[in-house]
Design an enzyme around this catalytic site. Structure first.
Site, PDB file in Angstrom:
ATOM      1  N   MET A  68       0.671  -1.140   0.171  1.00  0.00           N
ATOM      2  CA  MET A  68       0.245   0.169   0.458  1.00  0.00           C
ATOM      3  C   MET A  68       1.027   1.288  -0.003  1.00  0.00           C
ATOM      4  O   MET A  68       1.263   1.890   1.329  1.00  0.00           O
ATOM      5  CB  MET A  68      -1.069  -0.441   1.405  1.00  0.00           C
ATOM      6  CG  MET A  68      -1.914   0.877   1.330  1.00  0.00           C
ATOM      7  SD  MET A  68      -2.158   2.497   2.842  1.00  0.00           S
ATOM      8  CE  MET A  68      -1.604   3.795   1.509  1.00  0.00           C
ATOM      9  N   PRO A  69       1.450   1.432  -1.401  1.00  0.00           N
ATOM     10  CA  PRO A  69       1.624   2.684  -1.481  1.00  0.00           C
ATOM     11  C   PRO A  69       0.644   4.372  -0.618  1.00  0.00           C
ATOM     12  O   PRO A  69      -0.100   4.226  -1.187  1.00  0.00           O
ATOM     13  CB  PRO A  69       2.842   3.206  -2.409  1.00  0.00           C
ATOM     14  CG  PRO A  69       2.760   1.225  -3.599  1.00  0.00           C
ATOM     15  CD  PRO A  69       1.883   0.893  -2.348  1.00  0.00           C
ATOM     16  N   PHE A  70       1.570   5.107  -0.141  1.00  0.00           N
ATOM     17  CA  PHE A  70       1.485   6.251   0.280  1.00  0.00           C
ATOM     18  C   PHE A  70       1.975   7.508  -1.152  1.00  0.00           C
ATOM     19  O   PHE A  70       3.624   7.004  -0.849  1.00  0.00           O
ATOM     20  CB  PHE A  70       0.986   6.771   1.130  1.00  0.00           C
ATOM     21  CG  PHE A  70       0.382   7.797   0.586  1.00  0.00           C
ATOM     22  CD1 PHE A  70      -0.799   8.909   0.486  1.00  0.00           C
ATOM     23  CD2 PHE A  70       0.788   9.413   2.025  1.00  0.00           C
ATOM     24  CE1 PHE A  70      -1.253   9.224   0.845  1.00  0.00           C
ATOM     25  CE2 PHE A  70       0.224  10.440   2.259  1.00  0.00           C
ATOM     26  CZ  PHE A  70      -0.559  10.727   1.275  1.00  0.00           C
ATOM     27  N   THR A 101       5.953   6.688   0.225  1.00  0.00           N
ATOM     28  CA  THR A 101       6.026   5.489   1.529  1.00  0.00           C
ATOM     29  C   THR A 101       5.920   4.262   1.108  1.00  0.00           C
ATOM     30  O   THR A 101       4.271   4.360   0.736  1.00  0.00           O
ATOM     31  CB  THR A 101       5.461   6.931   2.705  1.00  0.00           C
ATOM     32  OG1 THR A 101       5.047   7.702   2.651  1.00  0.00           O
ATOM     33  CG2 THR A 101       5.029   5.691   3.826  1.00  0.00           C
TER      34      THR A 101
END
Length: 126
Positions: free
Chosen positions: A1-3, A72
Site C-alpha cells: 500500500m504505497p502512499f 511511502t
C-alpha cells in the site's frame, strides 16, 4: 500500500495533475507489483517562492517544472526493483504528461507493515 505525495509548482491543469498520479500508479504496478486499485496519492502545488529544486545539484540540469515524488511503502524491495521504479516513473512522465526526466525527483520512504492504518484505527497489516 504505497502512499504517494507529489509536489510541484502551482499552475498545472487538473488533467496534468491527474496524469501524474495515474502514471506513477501504473509504474508502481509494473515494477514493484502493488495491488490493483491501490491508489493513495496527494498533490501539493506550491507558489514559486516556496519551491527550490537545487538547480544543477548532482550534475542534473533541472528546470522550473520539477516534480517531486515521495512514495511511502513497505520495506523490503530490492535495489534492482527500486531502480526499475525510478526509471519507469521518469519514462512514463516523459511520455505523458511531458515532464523532462531531469525534472523528476523521487524519494522512497520505507516503513514496516505495522506502520499503516487504512482506516477505523486498525493496523490492517499488523
Amino acid at each position: 500500500m504505497p502512499f504517494t505525495r507529489i509536489a510541484l509548482k502551482k499552475g498545472k491543469s487538473p488533467e496534468y495533475r491527474r496524469t501524474l498520479m495515474e502514471q506513477i500508479y501504473l509504474a508502481m504496478r509494473q515494477t514493484i507489483g502493488i495491488p490493483e486499485n491501490d491508489r493513495f496519492a496527494t498533490i501539493t502545488e506550491l507558489e514559486a517562492d516556496n519551491f527550490n529544486n537545487s538547480g544543477d545539484y548532482a550534475g542534473i540540469d533541472r528546470s522550473g517544472d520539477v516534480v517531486f515524488v515521495q512514495i511511502t511503502l513497505n520495506a523490503g524491495r530490492t535495489v534492482e526493483k527500486k531502480k526499475a521504479l525510478y526509471a519507469e516513473i521518469a519514462e512514463r512522465l516523459k511520455t505523458d504528461p511531458g515532464v523532462r526526466p531531469e525534472d523528476v525527483v523521487i524519494s522512497l520512504l520505507e516503513v514496516e507493515k505495522e506502520d499503516w492504518s487504512l482506516g477505523n484505527g486498525v493496523a490492517q497489516y499488523a
